[in-house]
Design an enzyme around this catalytic site. Structure first.
Site, PDB file in Angstrom:
ATOM      1  N   SER A 153       0.860  -1.188   0.000  1.00  0.00           N
ATOM      2  CA  SER A 153       0.000   0.000   0.000  1.00  0.00           C
ATOM      3  C   SER A 153       0.892   1.232   0.000  1.00  0.00           C
ATOM      4  O   SER A 153       1.662   1.415  -0.936  1.00  0.00           O
ATOM      5  CB  SER A 153      -0.942  -0.027   1.211  1.00  0.00           C
ATOM      6  OG  SER A 153      -1.816   1.083   1.184  1.00  0.00           O
ATOM      7  N   HIS A 180      -2.893  -1.070  -3.263  1.00  0.00           N
ATOM      8  CA  HIS A 180      -3.977  -0.117  -3.026  1.00  0.00           C
ATOM      9  C   HIS A 180      -3.719   1.116  -3.896  1.00  0.00           C
ATOM     10  O   HIS A 180      -2.668   1.753  -3.785  1.00  0.00           O
ATOM     11  CB  HIS A 180      -4.027   0.287  -1.551  1.00  0.00           C
ATOM     12  CG  HIS A 180      -4.265  -0.874  -0.635  1.00  0.00           C
ATOM     13  ND1 HIS A 180      -3.961  -0.848   0.701  1.00  0.00           N
ATOM     14  CD2 HIS A 180      -4.792  -2.099  -0.864  1.00  0.00           C
ATOM     15  CE1 HIS A 180      -4.285  -2.011   1.251  1.00  0.00           C
ATOM     16  NE2 HIS A 180      -4.787  -2.788   0.316  1.00  0.00           N
ATOM     17  N   ASP A 279      -4.539  -4.882   5.887  1.00  0.00           N
ATOM     18  CA  ASP A 279      -4.839  -5.719   4.730  1.00  0.00           C
ATOM     19  C   ASP A 279      -3.660  -6.631   4.408  1.00  0.00           C
ATOM     20  O   ASP A 279      -2.509  -6.198   4.391  1.00  0.00           O
ATOM     21  CB  ASP A 279      -5.160  -4.840   3.521  1.00  0.00           C
ATOM     22  CG  ASP A 279      -5.668  -5.643   2.336  1.00  0.00           C
ATOM     23  OD1 ASP A 279      -6.249  -6.726   2.563  1.00  0.00           O
ATOM     24  OD2 ASP A 279      -5.480  -5.190   1.189  1.00  0.00           O
TER      25      ASP A 279
END
Length: 337
Positions: A153, A180, A279
């Site tokens: 991310s 992401h 995540d």
């Protein structure tokens, strides 16, 4: 050597930290005031050693600290106030030193303390070093890997590009990558990757596509990337999903990792790099449970130590490595068949 200091006295913590900074191989990564904070710091910071007062709030005395050292396999140097009645049959990873009075800390004391820490770490090994050693020892138990999955991310594009550039031009596995990313930015990012990683082909994944070895397939913005099925020769057939976001994220690293774990089991290799949030942690744990292998980026090289920390805390990291060491480790794993 990464060290956590634990003492309920702010003055003592300051004395220890200021003096230990003079030793080039000592890096104070956290300074905490009670047992609960010590436990939390150990989970997120991955120290090589701990220096702790014997009488810590929320940790009941020397016996508890000795028990803690045994459970977490991290050396602890316990500073005791005067003599202690604790038996000397404690683990090699524990040493007891008499704590000086506030006006009695000397260079000799710190020289002795640092030598004790060095010897303890050499005997016991740090979490990251132990993980790497165990990984090398356990390679015989690992399967022949057939897919590499990457999750990242915040700071991810730079981190991933640094890893990909070091994998060479003939990487033997297909690479599936969930990042992401904002809607509309995926094509530009894929083009940027192609320009900075000329050694490997990178593209946005397509629904129903067969993922070929030596190529990177990136999840498109706002769609989950998963594996639909695996062909007889081990080739993954990809699927793009419009399922609901997971933890407000689409694409989600967890979706990709769980899918890879289900289809490949022991043949799945995954790395979780810098990123905010949790995540990928559940997916890493699933891969480990299925017998696969996971590498989490060490805090020292992360832009944000969120996703790797969550994976480590959840028990989803087989190894913890700084970013520059990850590519060579991957190559070692996939070529040692």
């Amino acid at each position: 050597m990464k060290v956590i200091i634990a003492d309920d006295s702010a003055i003592v913590r300051a004395i220890l930290e200021q003096n230990l900074k003079a030793y080039q191989d000592i890096d104070i990564i956290a300074s905490v005031s009670n047992g609960k904070r010590l436990i939390n710091a150990v989970k997120t910071e991955c120290p090589d050693a701990i220096i702790s007062d014997s009488d810590m709030p929320e940790l009941d005395g020397v016996c508890t600290l000795i028990d803690l050292a045994s459970k977490i396999s991290i050396p602890i140097c316990i500073l005791t106030e005067g003599k202690t009645n604790v038996e000397k049959k404690h683990p090699y990873s524990v040493c007891l030193l008499e704590k000086p009075a506030l006006n009695s800390y000397s260079k000799d004391f710190f020289d002795f303390l640092v030598e004790k820490l060095r010897s303890l770490v050499q005997i016991e090994g740090s979490p990251s070093k132990a993980a790497s050693k165990n990984a090398a020892d356990d390679l015989s138990a690992a399967a022949n890997f057939q897919v590499l999955c990457i999750g990242a991310s915040t700071g991810g594009p730079t981190a991933v590009s640094e890893v990909l550039r070091e994998l060479g031009e003939d990487f033997p596995l297909p690479i599936l990558y969930t990042q992401h990313i904002e809607i509309g930015a995926d094509k530009t990012m894929a083009e940027w990757f192609c320009s900075v990683c000329p050694n490997i082909k990178i593209k946005i994944a397509e629904d129903g596509e067969e993922a070929k070895a030596g190529r990177v397939y990136m999840a498109p913005a706002d769609r989950h990337l998963v594996i639909d099925h695996v062909k007889r020769d081990g080739t993954p057939v990809l699927s793009l999903s419009d399922e609901e976001p997971e933890r407000f994220l689409r694409p989600a690293v967890n979706k990709l990792f769980r899918s890879a774990a289900s289809h490949y089991g022991r043949a799945c290799l995954a790395i979780i790099l810098t990123g905010m949030g949790m995540d990928g942690a559940e997916g890493c744990k699933k891969i480990c449970e299925e017998g696969g292998w996971t590498i989490a980026e060490d805090k020292s090289t992360c832009v944000v130590f969120g996703m790797p920390a969550a994976a480590i805390e959840m028990g989803g990291a087989k190894e913890i490595l700084p970013r520059p060491q990850i590519p060579s480790r991957i190559l070692n794993l996939v070529r040692k068949k």
